[in-house]
Scaffold this motif. Structure first.
Motif, short mmCIF file in Angstrom:
data_model
loop_
_atom_site.label_atom_id
_atom_site.label_comp_id
_atom_site.label_asym_id
_atom_site.label_seq_id
_atom_site.Cartn_x
_atom_site.Cartn_y
_atom_site.Cartn_z
N ILE A 37 0.82 -1.20 0.00
CA ILE A 37 0.00 0.00 0.00
C ILE A 37 0.86 1.25 0.00
N GLY A 38 1.91 1.26 0.85
CA GLY A 38 2.72 2.46 1.00
C GLY A 38 3.49 2.86 -0.24
N TYR A 39 3.90 1.89 -1.05
CA TYR A 39 4.72 2.20 -2.23
C TYR A 39 3.96 2.10 -3.56
N PHE A 40 2.77 1.48 -3.54
CA PHE A 40 2.08 1.29 -4.81
C PHE A 40 0.60 1.65 -4.76
N VAL A 41 -0.16 0.98 -3.92
CA VAL A 41 -1.62 1.03 -3.99
C VAL A 41 -2.18 2.43 -3.75
N GLN A 42 -1.60 3.18 -2.83
CA GLN A 42 -2.16 4.50 -2.51
C GLN A 42 -2.13 5.47 -3.68
N TYR A 43 -1.36 5.14 -4.73
CA TYR A 43 -1.25 6.06 -5.87
C TYR A 43 -2.16 5.69 -7.04
N GLY A 44 -2.92 4.58 -6.92
CA GLY A 44 -3.87 4.25 -7.98
C GLY A 44 -3.53 3.00 -8.75
N TRP A 45 -4.15 2.87 -9.93
CA TRP A 45 -4.07 1.62 -10.69
C TRP A 45 -2.67 1.28 -11.21
N THR A 46 -1.75 2.26 -11.21
CA THR A 46 -0.38 1.95 -11.62
C THR A 46 0.29 0.99 -10.63
N MET A 244 -5.23 -7.03 -5.47
CA MET A 244 -6.19 -7.35 -4.42
C MET A 244 -6.41 -6.17 -3.48
N LEU A 245 -5.32 -5.51 -3.10
CA LEU A 245 -5.42 -4.40 -2.15
C LEU A 245 -6.12 -3.17 -2.74
N ILE A 246 -5.97 -2.96 -4.06
CA ILE A 246 -6.71 -1.86 -4.71
C ILE A 246 -8.21 -2.07 -4.52
N ALA A 247 -8.66 -3.31 -4.68
CA ALA A 247 -10.09 -3.60 -4.56
C ALA A 247 -10.60 -3.34 -3.14
N TRP A 248 -9.72 -3.50 -2.15
CA TRP A 248 -10.12 -3.31 -0.75
C TRP A 248 -9.72 -1.95 -0.19
N TYR A 249 -9.03 -1.14 -0.97
CA TYR A 249 -8.45 0.09 -0.42
C TYR A 249 -9.48 1.05 0.17
N SER A 340 4.15 1.54 9.95
CA SER A 340 3.92 2.32 8.72
C SER A 340 5.01 3.36 8.50
N THR A 341 5.44 4.02 9.57
CA THR A 341 6.49 5.04 9.44
C THR A 341 7.83 4.40 9.06
N ILE A 342 8.15 3.25 9.65
CA ILE A 342 9.40 2.57 9.32
C ILE A 342 9.41 2.19 7.85
N ILE A 343 8.32 1.57 7.40
CA ILE A 343 8.27 1.12 6.01
C ILE A 343 8.24 2.29 5.04
N SER A 344 7.46 3.30 5.36
CA SER A 344 7.31 4.43 4.45
C SER A 344 8.51 5.37 4.46
#
Length: 383
Positions: A37-46, A244-249, A340-344
């Motif tokens: 989520i932190g590196y991909f999903v939060q930005y959309g379908w890309t 999968m996570l996009i569908a549940w975001y 989340s802070t460590i990963i992000s």
């Protein structure tokens, strides 16, 4: 002899090497869904595309470095980067990256395990971190052999359960699997930078184990196959998880807005939403054990790496205790930042640093030095 060489450059041998990289990548950050989520999903379908490009870039970096090491008969990252950089002393640049990302990984594992303790025992987060740290101390002293023995099975179990969760999550997505693919993009240029070069750069933590594992293949074909398979395995796993996570975001965001823990442990939120009690139980136990296993093995590796740096007058057990105490104290302090802070943030800063000291040097010096070596040593059998 020819059959033996063919075997060691076969796709089966390459799969073994690629699995080492895959095992390093698919840790707690991936298994929780937080990293995806932190590196991909939060930005959309890309989020479905950038993982493939990121792992493609990393696969090429892996290939160049592993080929560099194989051509010269090198078997570890320290010697490899001493020869790859223009000045051997520059190897400290990779060493800094490696130590920091390992400490961050332990802190993330402590934080992830603590979040599970909070979820099920309802203890305060700091107290939960202390509980996990206490378990690490005990296991580091008395259970390291057991942890090493079961770590492979834990990784395999996490992978299988996560795959089941992805399939179930896609089939039971609240609004269907394609509904939110058209929700638009957020900061597309930054999303590319963060999802491709930055993510690939901090995942260069896999380079040392890939170099060591690549000694089992005999030629350039074997190294190339290992990199290709590793890129596909990691890229497809990331892309499937992101899909999968996009569908549940939206549901994950709604839970977080209501004060829930879904953004920290999104896969656990999805498991709870699906409602399969066996999946929730097995996933939670395996994830906690994997977090603890990762922490203990990495702390042990740090002790083994640095205890020799202390004065010889200090007994060996004393040196190990001192190094272990320092490492655990640092990791505990970082774990208080939260998973989340460590990963992000921490992983992200390691990625920025890695672009400068690993990816760019490999592309600039690694490629040219490989070409020069082959031209000057045609007998190296670089086929």
């Amino acid at each position: 002899m020819e059959n033996n060489v063919g075997l060691k450059s076969s796709w089966a041998a390459a799969f073994t090497v690629a699995s080492v990289w895959f095992g390093t990548h698919v840790g707690g950050g991936f298994a929780t869904g937080n990293q995806v989520i932190g590196y991909f999903v939060q930005y959309g379908w890309t989020a479905i595309i950038w993982p493939l490009l990121s792992m493609g870039l990393l696969a090429y970096i892996m290939y160049v470095v592993a080929r560099f090491a194989r051509l010269r008969g090198l078997t570890n990252y320290k010697d490899t980067f001493r020869e790859l950089y223009p000045n051997p002393n520059m190897e400290i640049l990779f060493e800094i990256f490696y130590v920091v990302i390992i400490l961050a990984a332990v802190a993330a594992a402590v934080s992830g395990a603590a979040n599970l303790v909070v979820q099920y025992l309802h203890l305060p987060y700091v107290v939960s971190c202390l509980v996990v740290i206490a378990a690490l101390v005990v296991l580091s002293i008395f259970g390291i052999k057991l942890i090493i023995a079961v770590s492979t099975f834990l990784s395999a179990g996490i992978l299988i359960v996560t795959a089941i969760m992805v399939i179930a999550g896609l089939s039971m997505a609240p609004d269907g699997i394609f509904t939110h693919l058209g929700d638009g993009l957020k900061d597309p240029a930054y999303a590319f930078f963060r999802g491709v070069p930055v993510y690939a750069a901090f995942q260069c933590v896999s380079i040392p184990s890939f170099i060591a594992a690549s000694t089992t293949v005999t030629n350039n074909k074997g190294v190339k196959k290992s990199a290709i398979l590793g890129g596909l395995m990691n890229g497809l796993a990331l892309a499937a998880s992101a899909f999968m996570l996009i569908a549940w975001y939206p549901a994950i965001q709604a839970d977080a807005a209501a004060g829930g823990n879904a953004l920290t442990l999104p896969n656990l939120f999805i498991a709870n939403s699906i409602g399969w009690k066996w999946l929730i139980g097995v996933y939670s136990i395996l994830l906690f054990c994997a977090f603890v296993s990762t922490s203990v093995t990495l702390v042990f590796s740090m002790i083994d790496r640095f205890q020799g740096k202390l004065p010889a007058a200090v007994p060996e057990k004393g040196r190990k205790v001192i190094v272990g105490a320092i490492v655990i104290a640092l990791c505990f302090a970082v774990s208080l930042l939260g998973l989340s802070t460590i990963i992000s943030k921490v992983y992200g800063y390691c990625g920025y640093y890695g672009i400068v000291v690993i990816i760019i040097p490999v592309l600039v010096w690694g490629i040219s030095k490989n070409k020069k070596w082959v031209a000057e040593h045609p007998e190296c059998l670089d086929d």
